[in-house]
Design an enzyme around this catalytic site. Structure first.
Site, PDB file in Angstrom:
ATOM      1  CB  THR A  69       2.275  -2.315  11.050  1.00  0.00           C
ATOM      2  OG1 THR A  69       1.020  -2.752  10.516  1.00  0.00           O
ATOM      3  CG2 THR A  69       2.135  -0.921  11.662  1.00  0.00           C
ATOM      4  CB  CYS A  78       0.947  -2.370   4.756  1.00  0.00           C
ATOM      5  SG  CYS A  78       0.759  -3.413   6.208  1.00  0.00           S
ATOM      6  CG  ASP A 123      -0.346   0.253   2.526  1.00  0.00           C
ATOM      7  OD1 ASP A 123       0.908   0.306   2.608  1.00  0.00           O
ATOM      8  OD2 ASP A 123      -1.084   0.427   3.513  1.00  0.00           O
ATOM      9  CG  HIS A 132       7.510 -28.753  11.306  1.00  0.00           C
ATOM     10  ND1 HIS A 132       7.297 -28.130  12.512  1.00  0.00           N
ATOM     11  CD2 HIS A 132       8.763 -29.265  11.352  1.00  0.00           C
ATOM     12  CE1 HIS A 132       8.386 -28.242  13.259  1.00  0.00           C
ATOM     13  NE2 HIS A 132       9.288 -28.927  12.577  1.00  0.00           N
ATOM     14  CG  HIS A 160       9.098 -24.891  12.522  1.00  0.00           C
ATOM     15  ND1 HIS A 160       9.137 -24.905  13.898  1.00  0.00           N
ATOM     16  CD2 HIS A 160      10.255 -25.484  12.111  1.00  0.00           C
ATOM     17  CE1 HIS A 160      10.273 -25.477  14.310  1.00  0.00           C
ATOM     18  NE2 HIS A 160      10.980 -25.820  13.237  1.00  0.00           N
TER      19      HIS A 160
HETATM   20  O1  LIG Z   1       0.120  -0.563   8.221  1.00  0.00           O
HETATM   21  C1  LIG Z   1      -0.912  -0.554   7.607  1.00  0.00           C
HETATM   22  C2  LIG Z   1      -1.933  -1.615   7.770  1.00  0.00           C
HETATM   23  O2  LIG Z   1      -1.546  -2.554   8.736  1.00  0.00           O
HETATM   24  C3  LIG Z   1      -1.209   0.564   6.670  1.00  0.00           C
HETATM   25  O3  LIG Z   1      -0.081   0.828   5.886  1.00  0.00           O
HETATM   26  C4  LIG Z   1      -1.583   1.795   7.457  1.00  0.00           C
HETATM   27  O4  LIG Z   1      -2.727   1.526   8.257  1.00  0.00           O
HETATM   28  C5  LIG Z   1      -1.854   2.977   6.525  1.00  0.00           C
HETATM   29  O5  LIG Z   1      -2.179   4.102   7.314  1.00  0.00           O
HETATM   30  P1  LIG Z   1      -2.368   5.554   6.691  1.00  0.00           P
HETATM   31  O6  LIG Z   1      -3.459   5.426   5.650  1.00  0.00           O
HETATM   32  O7  LIG Z   1      -2.761   6.416   7.868  1.00  0.00           O
HETATM   33  O8  LIG Z   1      -1.065   5.942   6.045  1.00  0.00           O
END
Ligand SMILES: O=C(CO)[C@H](O)[C@H](O)COP(=O)(O)O
Length: 148
Positions: free
Chosen positions: A67, A65, A8, A133, A98
């Site tokens: 996180t 993304c 994203d 596993h 695993h």
């Molecule tokens: O990490 C994320 C999902 O887990 C997204 O990248 C995050 O939530 C995007 O946030 P924003 O639109 O405020 O930049």
């Protein structure tokens, strides 16, 4: 290897750099977007990229993304996907050895590019160990499509 990659807006820059490095390392990379820092909803990219794994368009995928959490949650909704959020190299290796993870997810706001690259390589360099596993992974896959 054939590797799918997606992100994203929070993971765009890291995705671009990983794509460059993976290609230079000889992998075939299928880029599922996004292609600019336009704000998007990560589940859309997670599902699109995950479907490429299920359809065997590529062997595995990397999702980025902010996180790595949202990408992991969303990708794991797709039957056949085992997506692991990894932040250390031991877990990145274990995700394959695993859990036979077919996607790893990374947080561009939580790990730097050099660690991310190490995580990707730890995962790609590992082999599923099978045996006990496999029994466990099959139990996970047996949960698919069953609510509660
Ligand atoms: O990490 C994320 C999902 O887990 C997204 O990248 C995050 O939530 C995007 O946030 P924003 O639109 O405020 O930049």
């Amino acid at each position: 290897m054939r590797i799918g990659i997606g992100c994203d807006h929070g993971g765009y820059e890291m995705k671009e750099e990983l794509k460059k490095r993976l290609t230079a390392a000889g992998h075939t990379v299928a880029d599922k977007g996004i292609y600019s820092v336009t704000e998007v909803d990560y589940p859309d990219i997670a599902v699109e990229t995950a479907r490429g794994v299920v359809d065997k368009e590529y062997d595995c995928a990397v999702l980025v993304c902010g996180t790595g959490i949202g990408m992991s949650i969303a990708a794991n909704k797709v039957d056949g996907i085992r997506a692991a959020l990894v932040t250390d190299t031991f877990s990145a290796r274990m995700a394959k050895e695993h859990n036979n993870a077919n996607i790893i997810t990374l947080g561009a706001r939580t790990v730097g590019i050099e660690l991310a690259w190490e995580l990707v390589n730890a995962y790609l360099g590992a082999e599923f160990l099978g045996g006990k596993h496999l029994v466990r992974v099959e139990k996970i896959m047996g949960l698919e499509g069953k609510a509660e």
